[in-house]
Design an enzyme around this catalytic site. Structure first.
Site, mmCIF file in Angstrom:
data_model
loop_
_atom_site.group_PDB
_atom_site.id
_atom_site.type_symbol
_atom_site.label_atom_id
_atom_site.label_comp_id
_atom_site.label_asym_id
_atom_site.label_seq_id
_atom_site.Cartn_x
_atom_site.Cartn_y
_atom_site.Cartn_z
ATOM 1 N N GLU A 1 66.738 71.854 20.875
ATOM 2 C CA GLU A 1 67.180 72.889 19.539
ATOM 3 C C GLU A 1 68.578 72.699 19.243
ATOM 4 O OE1 GLU A 1 68.231 75.265 17.301
ATOM 5 O OE2 GLU A 1 68.104 76.901 19.034
ATOM 6 N N CYS B 1 72.669 79.360 15.082
ATOM 7 C CA CYS B 1 72.005 77.988 14.502
ATOM 8 C C CYS B 1 71.111 78.355 13.319
ATOM 9 C CB CYS B 1 71.349 77.350 15.656
ATOM 10 S SG CYS B 1 69.989 78.336 16.566
ATOM 11 N N ASN C 1 76.270 81.137 22.178
ATOM 12 C CA ASN C 1 75.959 82.106 21.413
ATOM 13 C C ASN C 1 74.773 83.090 21.891
ATOM 14 O OD1 ASN C 1 73.922 80.182 21.085
ATOM 15 N ND2 ASN C 1 74.057 80.144 18.795
#
Length: 496
Positions: A258, A292, A163
């Site tokens: 993450e 996210c 992304n």
């Protein structure tokens, strides 16, 4: 994909960089398809565990010299990457559009505003990374000097997502090498050419061979990096499920993970509704929700629920959905079939359990409409898991306490967004939310490149960006000097 980019990809058919040399992987090839047309854009050489072995060996060989390189020289080389990245940023942005269908405006934002500057920021951070001189407290003496410094780990494994293919990787790569480490990097298999275009800058910038090695491949390539004994630390951005496996397999190694987010966006009764709607649009539909930090749940107070929904629907209707290469496009197709299937599963389950659905835009191939779900309840899958798509699930709340309680039910805790005009109230609610970041009167898809970023619970381990990244991939090292002289009574402070 335009002709210039098509010819550029020919340079990356053998797209792995090991010890300063571009080479083909030994595990065959994999195809990269356009999310827009599903045509094959290019075929990339796929690395095996044997290739990872070679890359780790190259990183290990380069480490002693690189770790001994002065911070001034490291900073100079990182600034060189920054300069070269700016020169190629448009070309790289166009490749991101082609490979993962991120709209061109967002792709330019990624390359010009985030990716390229990361290298310059890392250079400044390492020049300002400080140690400490600690007082001696164990005995009454002026002879002791306790010096706290930082040493690099060695070869670090870096595994990055689709992304933000050049942004997240640039943050990681720049800070990890700034600290004196070397790297074995597996880029996302969905955007390998854009990442290879970044890697092409390293030699031109003057980075020594083997400092950053690139191994293209699929999940097994990443697993080989994680499980390799020569890898001394791991950086990973991706799903919580994969992150948990990495945490187990790389136990006792420094890790910065993450992972997924639950993105509650809370709109209280005293909020600026127009601003909250704008924040929710960005939160739900920026890069089709494939972020996210996206707004995964909208918790809207009953007193402003109707007004919010009316304005939110109108804003959704104004989204321009289409070809990611067009300047005016807000949302393109999703990146891949797995993401599409997860979105469909979550939406279908919510509707089956009683949620109402409204959709704006086409549903064809990898396109999924901007979707509004109302009547959402906390037992629905879409309330409990990260959807990672262009969906806005709305839950009506009666109070701020209810919003906090719902937020606390989640095992994820990356970024929350809170909308209220009462700053004192906002402060208290922000402290009560179990998230690494709480943005007050700002979309959850907002971050600052010099502030710590990371999540609580199943959203990850550690903090990235700025000096926090350096903390993650160095070891604190204490050296105690006794300078000699009159000795004090060791029992005074120690009590023995």
């Amino acid at each position: 994909m335009n002709t210039t980019l098509q010819s550029k990809t020919n340079d990356f058919l053998n797209a792995s960089l090991i010890g300063g040399k571009w080479c083909s992987g030994s595990a065959g090839t994999f195809e990269v398809r356009s999310p827009e047309t599903r045509e094959v854009l290019h075929t990339i050489g796929r690395c095996s565990a044997a290739d990872v072995e070679l890359a780790v060996a190259a990183a290990k060989a380069a480490f002693p010299t690189w770790a001994a390189t002065s911070v001034n020289e490291r900073a100079t080389l990182l600034r060189n990457v920054h300069r070269l990245f700016v020169e190629r940023a448009e070309e790289i942005a166009q490749m991101i559009v082609a490979e993962v269908a991120k709209p061109i405006s967002a792709s330019r934002e990624e390359t010009f505003e985030y990716s390229a500057p990361s290298w310059g920021k890392a250079a400044e951070e390492i020049l300002r990374y400080r140690g400490m001189l600690l007082p001696s407290t164990q005995e009454n003496t002026i002879n002791k000097r306790l010096v706290l410094g930082h040493r690099p780990l060695g070869p670090v494994g870096v595994i990055t997502p689709y992304n933000f293919p050049t942004d997240i990787s640039s943050i990681a790569l720049s800070h990890i090498v700034a600290a004196g480490n070397t790297i074995v990097w597996k880029p996302t298999e969905y955007c390998p050419a854009a990442c290879a275009m970044v890697a092409e800058l390293f030699a031109e910038a003057g980075l020594p061979d083997g400092v950053i090695n690139v191994v293209q491949g699929l999940g097994d390539t990443g697993a080989a990096i994680v499980e390799h004994k020569g890898i001394k630390g791991i950086f990973f951005t991706g799903s919580t499920g994969t992150g948990k496996q990495i945490a187990i397999k790389s136990a006792l190694k420094p890790q910065l993970l993450e992972l997924g987010g639950d993105g509650p966006l809370i709109v209280l009764e005293d909020a600026d509704i127009d601003a909250a709607v704008e924040g929710a649009i960005v939160g739900c539909f920026y890069y089709s929700g494939q972020v996210c930090t996206s707004a995964e749940r909208l918790l809207v107070h009953t007193a402003v629920y109707d007004e919010f929904l009316e304005k939110f629907r109108a804003a959704m209707g104004g989204l321009k959905i289409g070809d990611a290469a067009l300047e005016e496009t807000d949302m393109g197709p999703l990146c891949n079939e797995a993401t599409l299937e997860r979105v469909r599963e979550h939406v279908s389950e919510a509707v089956a359990k009683g949620a109402s659905i409204e959709q704006f835009g086409p549903e064809k191939d990898l396109y999924y409409p901007a979707t509004l779900l109302t009547g959402v309840t906390t037992d629905m899958l879409i309330s409990r898991e990260e959807t990672f798509g262009p969906v806005a699930p709305v839950i009506k709340i009666q109070s701020a306490d209810e919003a906090v309680a719902i937020a606390n039910e989640s095992e994820l805790g990356l970024v929350a967004s809170l909308w209220t005009r009462d700053i004192g109230r906002a402060w208290r609610i922000a402290e009560a939310l179990p998230h690494g970041t709480v943005n007050v009167n700002e979309t959850c898809n907002y971050w600052d490149q010099l502030a710590p970023f990371g999540g609580a619970g199943n959203s990850g381990v550690g903090r990235e960006l700025s000096r926090w990244f350096l903390d993650s991939f160095t070891e604190s090292k204490l050296i105690c000097f006794d300078l000699g002289g009159e000795r004090g009574d060791r029992r005074v402070a120690g009590g023995w």
